[in-house]
Design an enzyme around this catalytic site. Structure first.
Site: not given
Ligand code: ATP
Ligand code: MG
Length: 332
Positions: A112, A195, A198
């Site tokens: 990040k 992956k 967000k």
């Molecule tokens: P950011 O990229 O800003 O970190 P994010 O997409 O990872 O956002 P989070 O709110 O950080 O979202 O994650 C919430 C939950 O979703 C965490 O348990 C994380 O491991 C899970 N998660 C996020 N992206 C994935 C994915 N692509 N596949 C499976 N689990 C995910």
């Molecule tokens: Mg995350």
């Protein structure tokens, strides 16, 4: 009853499909068998700049989605992280227990911060895994249901809990990650080597649950696959198709083997069209339910207030014990 704890950021408004399949779906299942604590992690959200009005709105939207996904405030404790001040307090203690180099090895931070550039990276982003350590340890959680990307942070939590217990006496439960192999990592639809995220996915690679269902269907239909034509699960050589099969299987309950058989001799287009329908069927009622919770913000806030009260009772006790073990003079 064993305890679970997990959190989700309110940063983007909508949850994406990876959040749901990788984490939230397991939260819903675990509330039946565990003493479950789930929170919207607004303290984590401000590790990158947030617009205040948007953050407040997105926090309610996140809570509404968790209820729409099936969390039941009678079966779990649902709250907002900043409503429980012990998170920030225990995080400070954990900061003082963490080595600088140890924190620097967290790959999420490296990814990040590399994207933002070091000048724009906050110290909060650097130490957010340590806040996560505090989140988990406050509740003496046995298991932490998360996606694969969070495994390293749960490992850090275990290390710090053991370190504290070794230095000051048994205080914290050592937690284990709860990561389902099948859905541990849902991939970006346009780049199945990264992956779904967000913060990192392109709009076309990301399925937001609250988007217009038609637009999500379109994204499924234009997902990147490969030049081969066989519909078969092979994560290494066919990551795009395998990702679609994982999503399809989890949303419908059909096994991968059943799907491979169903699409034997068929083209990718057939799989995508059917999965697009599955997606529309899933997100349409989910959006409606989310909206109905948002239409009644007083009730939603009341649920969160009650959750915070339940969470605080547990968190305050852990923090008091921790302060005592550290040798802080009680404020009589
Ligand atoms: P950011 O990229 O800003 O970190 P994010 O997409 O990872 O956002 P989070 O709110 O950080 O979202 O994650 C919430 C939950 O979703 C965490 O348990 C994380 O491991 C899970 N998660 C996020 N992206 C994935 C994915 N692509 N596949 C499976 N689990 C995910
Ligand atoms: Mg995350």
């Amino acid at each position: 009853v064993p305890r679970v704890l997990s959190g989700i950021q309110p940063t983007a408004g909508s949850f994406h499909l990876g959040n749901y399949l990788g984490a939230v779906r397991q939260w819903v299942a675990l509330q039946e068998s565990h003493d479950a604590f789930y929170m919207v992690v607004d303290l984590h959200a401000i590790t990158v700049p947030q617009d205040p009005a948007e953050l407040r709105a997105n926090t309610r939207i996140a809570a509404a989605q968790l209820l729409a996904a099936g969390l039941d405030p009678e079966r779990c404790t649902l709250f907002v992280q900043s409503h429980v001040p012990e998170h920030a307090q225990l995080a400070w203690v954990m900061n003082c227990l963490t080595g600088f180099g140890e924190a620097g090895r967290m790959t999420q931070f490296k990814d990040k911060s590399a994207k933002q550039g070091t000048d724009r990276t906050s110290v909060g982003l650097f130490t957010y895994p340590i806040l996560q350590v505090a989140d988990i340890l406050l509740y003496q959680a046995h298991q932490v249901p998360v996606g694969e990307d969070q495994r390293q942070h749960v490992e850090l939590t275990r290390d710090l809990a053991e370190r504290f217990n070794g230095r000051y006496g048994e205080t914290f439960t050592i937690p284990a990650p709860y990561i389902l192999k099948e859905t541990a990592k849902i991939y970006d639809l346009q780049d199945p080597s990264i992956k779904m995220s967000k913060s990192a996915s392109s709009p076309k690679g990301l399925i937001n649950l609250l988007d217009e269902p038609k637009s999500s269907a379109k994204k499924i239909k234009s997902a990147v696959t490969d030049t081969d034509t066989v519909i078969r699960f092979d994560a290494e050589n066919k990551p795009g198709v395998s990702n679609l099969l994982t999503i399809y299987s989890t949303l419908t309950g059909a096994s991968i083997a059943e799907l491979e058989q169903k699409y034997e001799g068929k083209m990718y287009g057939a799989l995508k069209t059917d999965l697009a329908d599955v997606m529309v069927e899933f997100v349409t009622p989910f959006r409606d339910r989310t909206q109905s919770y948002l239409d009644d913000p007083e009730s939603l806030d009341a649920v969160l207030a009650k959750g915070a009260e339940k969470a605080r009772a547990v968190a305050a006790e852990t923090l008091a014990t921790t302060y005592d073990r550290l040798g802080f003079l009680p404020a009589k």
